[in-house]
Design a protein around this motif. Structure first.
Motif, PDB file in Angstrom:
ATOM      1  N   LEU A  96      -5.975 -39.775  -7.949  1.00 13.73           N
ATOM      2  CA  LEU A  96      -6.513 -41.029  -8.478  1.00 13.73           C
ATOM      3  C   LEU A  96      -8.022 -41.125  -8.281  1.00 13.73           C
ATOM      4  O   LEU A  96      -8.750 -41.594  -9.156  1.00 13.73           O
ATOM      5  CB  LEU A  96      -5.859 -42.236  -7.785  1.00 13.73           C
ATOM      6  N   LYS A  97      -8.475 -40.712  -7.099  1.00 20.47           N
ATOM      7  CA  LYS A  97      -9.880 -40.906  -6.718  1.00 20.47           C
ATOM      8  C   LYS A  97     -10.840 -40.337  -7.755  1.00 20.47           C
ATOM      9  O   LYS A  97     -11.868 -40.943  -8.078  1.00 20.47           O
ATOM     10  CB  LYS A  97     -10.134 -40.263  -5.357  1.00 20.47           C
ATOM     11  N   TYR A  98     -10.508 -39.180  -8.288  1.00 17.84           N
ATOM     12  CA  TYR A  98     -11.443 -38.485  -9.168  1.00 17.84           C
ATOM     13  C   TYR A  98     -11.494 -39.139 -10.549  1.00 17.84           C
ATOM     14  O   TYR A  98     -12.514 -39.052 -11.239  1.00 17.84           O
ATOM     15  CB  TYR A  98     -11.074 -37.003  -9.241  1.00 17.84           C
ATOM     16  N   ALA A  99     -10.415 -39.794 -10.943  1.00 19.23           N
ATOM     17  CA  ALA A  99     -10.439 -40.567 -12.183  1.00 19.23           C
ATOM     18  C   ALA A  99     -11.311 -41.806 -12.016  1.00 19.23           C
ATOM     19  O   ALA A  99     -12.081 -42.173 -12.910  1.00 19.23           O
ATOM     20  CB  ALA A  99      -9.025 -40.974 -12.578  1.00 19.23           C
ATOM     21  N   ILE A 100     -11.219 -42.426 -10.845  1.00 17.53           N
ATOM     22  CA  ILE A 100     -12.045 -43.613 -10.571  1.00 17.53           C
ATOM     23  C   ILE A 100     -13.516 -43.227 -10.516  1.00 17.53           C
ATOM     24  O   ILE A 100     -14.383 -43.907 -11.074  1.00 17.53           O
ATOM     25  CB  ILE A 100     -11.608 -44.271  -9.245  1.00 17.53           C
ATOM     26  N   ASP A 101     -13.807 -42.106  -9.850  1.00 15.28           N
ATOM     27  CA  ASP A 101     -15.190 -41.632  -9.758  1.00 15.28           C
ATOM     28  C   ASP A 101     -15.768 -41.310 -11.131  1.00 15.28           C
ATOM     29  O   ASP A 101     -16.989 -41.385 -11.332  1.00 15.28           O
ATOM     30  CB  ASP A 101     -15.272 -40.391  -8.861  1.00 15.28           C
ATOM     31  N   ALA A 102     -14.898 -40.949 -12.080  1.00 16.20           N
ATOM     32  CA  ALA A 102     -15.359 -40.634 -13.437  1.00 16.20           C
ATOM     33  C   ALA A 102     -15.643 -41.888 -14.255  1.00 16.20           C
ATOM     34  O   ALA A 102     -16.118 -41.786 -15.386  1.00 16.20           O
ATOM     35  CB  ALA A 102     -14.329 -39.768 -14.154  1.00 16.20           C
ATOM     36  N   GLY A 103     -15.352 -43.057 -13.683  1.00 13.15           N
ATOM     37  CA  GLY A 103     -15.680 -44.301 -14.361  1.00 13.15           C
ATOM     38  C   GLY A 103     -14.512 -45.055 -14.954  1.00 13.15           C
ATOM     39  O   GLY A 103     -14.684 -46.131 -15.520  1.00 13.15           O
ATOM     40  N   ALA A 104     -13.301 -44.516 -14.847  1.00 11.96           N
ATOM     41  CA  ALA A 104     -12.133 -45.197 -15.409  1.00 11.96           C
ATOM     42  C   ALA A 104     -11.717 -46.360 -14.523  1.00 11.96           C
ATOM     43  O   ALA A 104     -11.862 -46.301 -13.299  1.00 11.96           O
ATOM     44  CB  ALA A 104     -10.978 -44.214 -15.552  1.00 11.96           C
ATOM     45  N   TYR A 105     -11.203 -47.403 -15.130  1.00 14.37           N
ATOM     46  CA  TYR A 105     -10.713 -48.529 -14.349  1.00 14.37           C
ATOM     47  C   TYR A 105      -9.317 -48.985 -14.784  1.00 14.37           C
ATOM     48  O   TYR A 105      -8.763 -49.933 -14.229  1.00 14.37           O
ATOM     49  CB  TYR A 105     -11.701 -49.703 -14.373  1.00 14.37           C
ATOM     50  N   VAL A 106      -8.731 -48.310 -15.768  1.00 11.53           N
ATOM     51  CA  VAL A 106      -7.307 -48.490 -16.084  1.00 11.53           C
ATOM     52  C   VAL A 106      -6.662 -47.112 -15.941  1.00 11.53           C
ATOM     53  O   VAL A 106      -6.923 -46.208 -16.731  1.00 11.53           O
ATOM     54  CB  VAL A 106      -7.098 -49.034 -17.511  1.00 11.53           C
ATOM     55  N   LEU A 107      -5.858 -46.957 -14.905  1.00  9.37           N
ATOM     56  CA  LEU A 107      -5.314 -45.649 -14.548  1.00  9.37           C
ATOM     57  C   LEU A 107      -3.827 -45.585 -14.885  1.00  9.37           C
ATOM     58  O   LEU A 107      -3.048 -46.445 -14.465  1.00  9.37           O
ATOM     59  CB  LEU A 107      -5.506 -45.376 -13.054  1.00  9.37           C
ATOM     60  N   HIS A 108      -3.458 -44.560 -15.639  1.00 11.80           N
ATOM     61  CA  HIS A 108      -2.056 -44.295 -15.949  1.00 11.80           C
ATOM     62  C   HIS A 108      -1.649 -43.077 -15.115  1.00 11.80           C
ATOM     63  O   HIS A 108      -2.038 -41.948 -15.424  1.00 11.80           O
ATOM     64  CB  HIS A 108      -1.874 -44.033 -17.445  1.00 11.80           C
ATOM     65  N   VAL A 109      -0.906 -43.333 -14.061  1.00 14.04           N
ATOM     66  CA  VAL A 109      -0.610 -42.299 -13.076  1.00 14.04           C
ATOM     67  C   VAL A 109       0.818 -41.796 -13.271  1.00 14.04           C
ATOM     68  O   VAL A 109       1.777 -42.570 -13.175  1.00 14.04           O
ATOM     69  CB  VAL A 109      -0.783 -42.844 -11.640  1.00 14.04           C
TER      70      VAL A 109
END
Length: 395
Positions: free
Chosen positions: A244-257
């Motif tokens: 998850l962390k790396y998706a957040i660091d890339a600027g995403a704020y809606v995460l489909h995990v």
């Protein structure tokens, strides 16, 4: 080229053949069949992957200008036609077990006299060379004879990933990955240091792209490590299976995990569990604990941002508010000072609630099974319910 928006990210975990389930989830998500996307089409701009999720994520960055729906349709075709066991070649698109005696009872091998001779000979030559190279290490090992002999046991020597390497080189166009407007993050583990190593679009050169994806999928003890620039790398799931962390660091704020382990409570518990059953349960507990901790961290970030908003409105803060801010201040402050401050995060969780087949099921590439995994993922995404899936929806 207009950059694809990074609002939505898809985070894909590891799980071998269960990677087909991820394809089904994405198919429903990107074709508007999921409740999440039914009224608002989703075109993800960030893909993060570990292990088989790394392959799926990389495939979703290709075909510039195409939609996520078109990309997942192409990926589904690969899973249904190139990855399952193929009667014409007597192998699947991922792996082959060296020296497997049952393989030579397969009708397609029997009808190929050349394979009956050349394949066992190649396997014997490989295994003999492997053991000869390891004799000095065994002799120099400490302990008695039993301990020394144990040094010769290496399951990875019996696994050939040549089919997977050919699959990658046949389907992944790394030039498109590097120039893609979709952000890619592939997670691996440096076996020397134990640290997480994350590779991005520009790292997937024509020379190293295949190695990076194979390294992310190299389950220690089962698949051999992959050398990249002289360093051994293995499965990113060793340290972080759902990045998850790396998706957040890339600027995403809606995460489909999307993760592939079931609810622990759905795995039947018997009094006399086998070693394999116990390992499957313990492994599932470990992964469930990790994903729950990751989602809890995201929730803390949202709580910290709530405190900042309340302080900006001049509201009186409680001691509990102070604690919520202090808990995540180290993560929030650097982003607030940068050009990409944190926004409140949404996490949609997708996973099979009951067991897909345990640890051994991750190596089952039967075509009917793979087809079933894709359909199962699709159905679960169509019926996605945030309450039962414990999604994180910010206030």
């Amino acid at each position: 080229m207009t950059a694809r928006g990074t609002e939505h990210a898809v985070v894909l975990s590891g799980g071998g053949a269960y990677g087909a389930y991820e394809v089904g989830i994405m198919k429903a998500l990107f074709t508007g069949r999921s409740p999440v996307s039914r009224f608002e089409p989703i075109d993800a701009g960030v893909f993060c992957g570990t292990s088989v999720g790394a392959f799926n994520a990389a495939m979703m960055t290709m075909n510039p200008g195409s939609s996520s729906a078109a990309r997942v349709a192409h990926l589904e075709n690969i899973w249904l036609t190139e990855i399952p066991d193929d009667p014409s070649s007597c192998e699947n698109g991922v792996l082959r077990f060296r020296g497997n005696p049952f393989r030579y009872l397969d009708p397609c091998i029997i009808t190929s006299p050349a394979s009956l001779v050349t394949e066992p000979a190649r396997d014997l030559l490989f295994l003999s060379g492997y053991w000869l190279r390891n004799i000095p290490r065994v002799l120099s090992a400490s302990g008695g004879v039993p301990q020394k002999l144990l040094q010769l046991i290496d399951l990875s020597a019996f696994v050939s990933l040549k089919p997977f390497e050919r699959l990658i080189k046949r389907n992944l166009r790394f030039g498109e990955v590097r120039s893609s407007d979709t952000i890619l993050k592939i997670v691996t583990t440096n076996l020397d240091t134990g640290d997480v190593s994350v590779f991005s679009n520009h790292d997937l050169t024509d020379d190293l792209g295949s190695d990076i994806i194979m390294a992310s999928a190299a389950m220690p003890g089962v698949f051999p490590p992959v050398l990249i620039d002289g360093n051994p790398y293995v499965d990113g799931g060793v340290v972080v299976n759902t990045p998850l962390k790396y998706a957040i660091d890339a600027g995403a704020y809606v995460l489909h995990v999307v993760y592939l382990d079931p609810d622990v409570s759905s795995i039947p518990l018997s009094v006399n569990e086998s070693t394999l059953d116990m390992l499957n349960r313990v492994y599932t507990i470990m992964l469930a604990t990790t994903i729950n901790e990751d989602v809890a961290t995201v929730e803390w970030i949202n709580d910290g941002l709530n405190v900042i908003e309340r302080a900006a409105r001049g509201e009186l803060l409680t001691q509990e508010d102070d604690q919520e801010f202090i808990r995540v201040v180290a993560q929030i402050i650097p982003r607030l000072q940068s050009d990409s401050p944190y926004r409140k995060l949404t996490v949609h969780r997708y996973h099979p609630h009951d067991d897909l087949g345990g640890l051994l099921g991750t190596l089952n590439f039967d075509k009917q099974v793979i087809t079933g995994f894709v359909q199962r993922g699709f159905d679960d995404a169509v019926e996605h319910d945030c309450r039962s899936s414990r999604c994180l929806l910010p206030q």
